[in-house]
Motif scaffolding. Structure first.
Motif, PDB file in Angstrom:
ATOM      1  N   SER A 236      46.585  60.070  27.623  1.00 24.61           N
ATOM      2  CA  SER A 236      46.768  60.712  28.931  1.00 24.61           C
ATOM      3  C   SER A 236      45.531  60.504  29.798  1.00 24.61           C
ATOM      4  CB  SER A 236      47.042  62.208  28.761  1.00 24.61           C
ATOM      5  OG  SER A 236      48.315  62.427  28.198  1.00 24.61           O
ATOM      6  N   LYS A 237      44.365  60.647  29.193  1.00 24.27           N
ATOM      7  CA  LYS A 237      43.122  60.406  29.918  1.00 24.27           C
ATOM      8  C   LYS A 237      43.011  58.938  30.319  1.00 24.27           C
ATOM      9  CE  LYS A 237      40.539  64.178  27.716  1.00 24.27           C
ATOM     10  NZ  LYS A 237      39.406  64.534  26.808  1.00 24.27           N
ATOM     11  N   LYS A 238      43.448  58.061  29.420  1.00 27.77           N
ATOM     12  CA  LYS A 238      43.413  56.633  29.707  1.00 27.77           C
ATOM     13  C   LYS A 238      44.341  56.295  30.876  1.00 27.77           C
ATOM     14  CE  LYS A 238      42.590  52.226  28.772  1.00 27.77           C
ATOM     15  NZ  LYS A 238      41.282  51.583  29.056  1.00 27.77           N
ATOM     16  N   ALA A 239      45.542  56.887  30.893  1.00 26.87           N
ATOM     17  CA  ALA A 239      46.496  56.634  31.981  1.00 26.87           C
ATOM     18  C   ALA A 239      45.918  57.102  33.310  1.00 26.87           C
ATOM     19  CB  ALA A 239      47.817  57.334  31.689  1.00 26.87           C
ATOM     20  N   TRP A 240      45.335  58.289  33.300  1.00 23.34           N
ATOM     21  CA  TRP A 240      44.718  58.811  34.520  1.00 23.34           C
ATOM     22  C   TRP A 240      43.538  57.932  34.931  1.00 23.34           C
ATOM     23  CZ3 TRP A 240      45.299  61.380  38.709  1.00 23.34           C
ATOM     24  CH2 TRP A 240      44.205  61.881  39.416  1.00 23.34           C
ATOM     25  N   GLY A 241      42.769  57.485  33.960  1.00 27.79           N
ATOM     26  CA  GLY A 241      41.627  56.619  34.239  1.00 27.79           C
ATOM     27  C   GLY A 241      42.047  55.301  34.864  1.00 27.79           C
ATOM     28  N   ASN A 242      43.146  54.725  34.369  1.00 26.21           N
ATOM     29  CA  ASN A 242      43.644  53.471  34.948  1.00 26.21           C
ATOM     30  C   ASN A 242      44.061  53.659  36.397  1.00 26.21           C
ATOM     31  OD1 ASN A 242      43.252  51.929  32.647  1.00 26.21           O
ATOM     32  ND2 ASN A 242      45.331  52.237  31.871  1.00 26.21           N
ATOM     33  N   PHE A 243      44.719  54.794  36.669  1.00 27.16           N
ATOM     34  CA  PHE A 243      45.133  55.086  38.042  1.00 27.16           C
ATOM     35  C   PHE A 243      43.910  55.216  38.951  1.00 27.16           C
ATOM     36  CE2 PHE A 243      45.741  58.488  41.221  1.00 27.16           C
ATOM     37  CZ  PHE A 243      46.650  57.846  42.057  1.00 27.16           C
ATOM     38  N   VAL A 244      42.928  55.997  38.504  1.00 32.80           N
ATOM     39  CA  VAL A 244      41.722  56.203  39.300  1.00 32.80           C
ATOM     40  C   VAL A 244      40.964  54.893  39.493  1.00 32.80           C
ATOM     41  CG1 VAL A 244      39.466  57.340  39.352  1.00 32.80           C
ATOM     42  CG2 VAL A 244      41.498  58.620  38.636  1.00 32.80           C
ATOM     43  N   LEU A 245      40.864  54.114  38.427  1.00 34.61           N
ATOM     44  CA  LEU A 245      40.151  52.835  38.504  1.00 34.61           C
ATOM     45  C   LEU A 245      40.786  51.909  39.535  1.00 34.61           C
ATOM     46  CD1 LEU A 245      38.030  50.853  37.483  1.00 34.61           C
ATOM     47  CD2 LEU A 245      39.610  50.208  35.645  1.00 34.61           C
ATOM     48  N   GLU A 246      42.120  51.848  39.523  1.00 28.94           N
ATOM     49  CA  GLU A 246      42.804  50.978  40.479  1.00 28.94           C
ATOM     50  C   GLU A 246      42.577  51.437  41.912  1.00 28.94           C
ATOM     51  OE1 GLU A 246      46.728  48.971  39.865  1.00 28.94           O
ATOM     52  OE2 GLU A 246      47.391  50.492  41.287  1.00 28.94           O
ATOM     53  N   ARG A 247      42.643  52.761  42.123  1.00 25.44           N
ATOM     54  CA  ARG A 247      42.429  53.285  43.480  1.00 25.44           C
ATOM     55  C   ARG A 247      40.991  53.059  43.938  1.00 25.44           C
ATOM     56  NH1 ARG A 247      46.186  52.403  46.022  1.00 25.44           N
ATOM     57  NH2 ARG A 247      46.802  51.221  44.214  1.00 25.44           N
ATOM     58  N   LEU A 248      40.031  53.274  43.043  1.00 25.45           N
ATOM     59  CA  LEU A 248      38.627  53.074  43.403  1.00 25.45           C
ATOM     60  C   LEU A 248      38.352  51.596  43.670  1.00 25.45           C
ATOM     61  CD1 LEU A 248      36.769  55.468  40.922  1.00 25.45           C
ATOM     62  CD2 LEU A 248      37.094  55.776  43.390  1.00 25.45           C
ATOM     63  N   TRP A 249      38.997  50.724  42.918  1.00 26.52           N
ATOM     64  CA  TRP A 249      38.819  49.290  43.126  1.00 26.52           C
ATOM     65  C   TRP A 249      39.282  48.889  44.523  1.00 26.52           C
ATOM     66  CZ3 TRP A 249      41.339  44.866  44.429  1.00 26.52           C
ATOM     67  CH2 TRP A 249      40.754  43.659  44.071  1.00 26.52           C
ATOM     68  N   PHE A 250      40.385  49.499  44.981  1.00 21.13           N
ATOM     69  CA  PHE A 250      40.947  49.136  46.286  1.00 21.13           C
ATOM     70  C   PHE A 250      40.214  49.812  47.447  1.00 21.13           C
ATOM     71  CE2 PHE A 250      44.346  49.813  49.598  1.00 21.13           C
ATOM     72  CZ  PHE A 250      44.411  48.487  50.010  1.00 21.13           C
ATOM     73  N   LEU A 251      39.552  50.925  47.181  1.00 25.90           N
ATOM     74  CA  LEU A 251      38.941  51.741  48.235  1.00 25.90           C
ATOM     75  C   LEU A 251      38.070  50.943  49.204  1.00 25.90           C
ATOM     76  CD1 LEU A 251      38.889  54.682  49.189  1.00 25.90           C
ATOM     77  CD2 LEU A 251      36.864  55.031  47.758  1.00 25.90           C
ATOM     78  N   PRO A 252      37.166  50.078  48.734  1.00 24.96           N
ATOM     79  CA  PRO A 252      36.336  49.332  49.688  1.00 24.96           C
ATOM     80  C   PRO A 252      37.128  48.343  50.543  1.00 24.96           C
ATOM     81  CG  PRO A 252      35.417  49.243  47.457  1.00 24.96           C
ATOM     82  CD  PRO A 252      36.806  49.768  47.337  1.00 24.96           C
ATOM     83  N   HIS A 253      38.356  48.022  50.102  1.00 25.24           N
ATOM     84  CA  HIS A 253      39.151  47.023  50.807  1.00 25.24           C
ATOM     85  C   HIS A 253      40.138  47.624  51.811  1.00 25.24           C
ATOM     86  CE1 HIS A 253      37.781  43.832  48.064  1.00 25.24           C
ATOM     87  NE2 HIS A 253      37.964  44.698  47.074  1.00 25.24           N
ATOM     88  N   GLU A 254      40.490  48.884  51.644  1.00 26.71           N
ATOM     89  CA  GLU A 254      41.577  49.453  52.445  1.00 26.71           C
ATOM     90  C   GLU A 254      41.207  49.541  53.921  1.00 26.71           C
ATOM     91  OE1 GLU A 254      40.935  54.292  52.169  1.00 26.71           O
ATOM     92  OE2 GLU A 254      42.163  53.323  50.639  1.00 26.71           O
ATOM     93  N   LYS A 255      42.201  49.281  54.755  1.00 21.52           N
ATOM     94  CA  LYS A 255      42.003  49.329  56.203  1.00 21.52           C
ATOM     95  C   LYS A 255      41.674  50.741  56.654  1.00 21.52           C
ATOM     96  CE  LYS A 255      44.404  48.263  60.546  1.00 21.52           C
ATOM     97  NZ  LYS A 255      45.664  47.730  61.127  1.00 21.52           N
ATOM     98  N   ASP A 256      42.445  51.709  56.175  1.00 19.56           N
ATOM     99  CA  ASP A 256      42.193  53.122  56.446  1.00 19.56           C
ATOM    100  C   ASP A 256      42.973  53.939  55.424  1.00 19.56           C
ATOM    101  OD1 ASP A 256      44.935  53.524  57.465  1.00 19.56           O
ATOM    102  OD2 ASP A 256      44.240  52.481  59.256  1.00 19.56           O
ATOM    103  N   GLN A 257      42.839  55.243  55.493  1.00 21.28           N
ATOM    104  CA  GLN A 257      43.443  56.109  54.483  1.00 21.28           C
ATOM    105  C   GLN A 257      44.963  56.031  54.467  1.00 21.28           C
ATOM    106  OE1 GLN A 257      41.873  60.069  54.585  1.00 21.28           O
ATOM    107  NE2 GLN A 257      43.356  60.883  53.119  1.00 21.28           N
ATOM    108  N   SER A 258      45.570  55.669  55.584  1.00 24.07           N
ATOM    109  CA  SER A 258      47.034  55.640  55.667  1.00 24.07           C
ATOM    110  C   SER A 258      47.656  54.573  54.766  1.00 24.07           C
ATOM    111  CB  SER A 258      47.484  55.404  57.114  1.00 24.07           C
ATOM    112  OG  SER A 258      47.198  54.076  57.525  1.00 24.07           O
TER     113      SER A 258
END
Length: 414
Positions: free
Chosen positions: A56-78
């Motif tokens: 469960s922690k691993k699944a949550w970690g994968n989700f967070v990792l993917e979002r953090l990886w994309f964060l510097p690239h995203e145009k805006d929060q939307s």
């Protein structure tokens, strides 16, 4: 044995569609198993990949990792959840169910459940892969809906979702990665709508992959017409008013087109109606509606959803991008006609001027006309009857399970 794979379980349109298909296949005698990231509620032949505290922690970690990886690239929060880089996910290629499966059936697998490397390992097993597309991600460089961009028709680059679009941006890289792993994959793509299947056949990544359209299914013995007055009394809704229903997972998502519904309700002809709203949101989000609003919040209990559909006179679906909305199918099964924009798979579900009304996309006035048409022509319930009949003929469990069974047989036996 057929193994269905889905990130979500009874959550979101794709998660609900996957769970419903699994149950329909079991009912039809198909040996179906469903693996999800985490289980929402117990069910037959249903397992979670995250079946321990560590996972469960691993699944949550994968989700967070993917979002953090994309964060510097995203145009805006939307656009934060509108683009999936698929860089983090579980390797399930050695899971006992994967080893036992004769066919692997993918659904929506993003948000850290399966990554592109995970998919590559599944494809390398050589087993037939059926992939039901619940949006456009399979054939784009990362976006779930293209918002007017047509780069996926040739090669993704200069992605409008990105802060710094470029010729070799991350959409270009994901497109290249998909192109490589699709090349030898034993894939068959299924789209719930003919609209999406048409895009699959045109998209550069998938134009050479076998594809077809098979709709999602619904239990028509559960979603059915009921006592309207009793349903309204349960929520203290007026019994002498025409009630219009807007139901969305997130009412504030621009893709759901709520602004057009709000504008349509300014039509003087609709002044005597009232509105029911279901989904995430706050009552203050709807204070500027020109008619009275009954905000019922998010409803997860399917029995309550049936009552909500039965309480309404018409469902309003002003989506700007959508595949084959479950809400339309559910409402029509309950005998509640729908009015929606001429976009995505919506016009395949609603028979214009028969069981509902297909309005001109992004036209609030056309949406208002559609609402009036349904209210004026359904006094004797004729439109309601045709709406349910459409679901019985095209989206019932028996019909859809039969189509998938034929597909599985063809893949296994040629």
């Amino acid at each position: 044995m057929v193994l269905q794979l889905s990130t979500f379980h009874w959550e979101g349109g794709a998660g609900v569609a996957a769970a419903r298909l699994h149950e329909a296949l079991l009912q039809a005698g198909v040996d179906s198993h469903l693996m999800v990231s985490e289980i929402s509620r117990p069910g037959p032949n249903t397992v979670a990949w995250a079946d321990s505290p560590w996972r469960s922690k691993k699944a949550w970690g994968n989700f967070v990792l993917e979002r953090l990886w994309f964060l510097p690239h995203e145009k805006d929060q939307s656009v934060r959840f509108a683009f999936s880089p698929a860089v983090a996910g579980a390797d399930i290629s050695g899971h006992p169910l994967v080893k036992q499966a004769s066919i692997i059936h993918l659904h929506w697998v993003n948000f850290g459940f399966l990554s592109l490397p995970s998919l590559e390992k599944l494809f390398a097993l050589g087993k037939p892969i059926v992939w039901t597309l619940h949006d456009m991600w399979t054939f784009t460089g990362g976006c779930h809906y293209n918002r007017g961009c047509d780069h996926y028709l040739s090669h993704c680059h200069y992605c409008p979702y990105l802060r710094k679009p470029g010729e070799y941006d991350i959409s270009f890289a994901q497109f290249e990665q998909k192109q490589r792993i699709y090349a030898q994959a034993p894939l068959t793509l299924v789209s719930p709508s003919r609209w999406l299947d048409g895009l699959v056949q045109k998209a550069a990544l998938t134009t050479r992959i076998p594809s077809r359209a098979i709709p999602n299914c619904i239990d028509t013995d559960f979603f059915k017409p009921g006592d309207r007055i009793a349903a309204r009394n349960e929520w203290a809704l007026p019994t002498d008013k025409k009630l219009l229903l807007f139901a969305g997972a997130n009412t504030q998502d621009p893709r759901k087109g709520f602004a057009y519904f709000r504008e349509a309700m300014q039509d003087p002809a609709l002044a005597g109606t009232e509105v029911m709203i279901l989904g995430k949101g706050e009552p203050e989000n709807f204070r500027d509606m020109p008619v009275k609003v009954h905000f019922l919040g998010k409803i997860s209990d399917p029995r309550q959803m049936v009552k909500a559909y039965n309480a309404a006179d018409v469902l309003i679906v002003p989506s700007l991008e959508d595949n084959l909305p479950n809400t339309i199918m559910e409402a029509m099964a309950c005998g509640t006609p729908a009015v929606g924009f001429d976009t995505g798979g919506i016009p395949e579900m609603i028979g214009h001027l028969e069981n509902g009304y297909v309005a001109k996309t992004r036209s609030a006035s056309s949406l208002a006309e559609g609402i009036q048409w349904v209210l004026n022509h359904n006094a004797a319930g004729a439109v309601s009857g045709l709406a349910r009949e459409k679901v019985l003929q095209h989206y019932s469990r028996e019909v859809v399970a039969g189509l998938y069974s034929q597909l599985y047989d063809s893949l296994l036996h040629g």
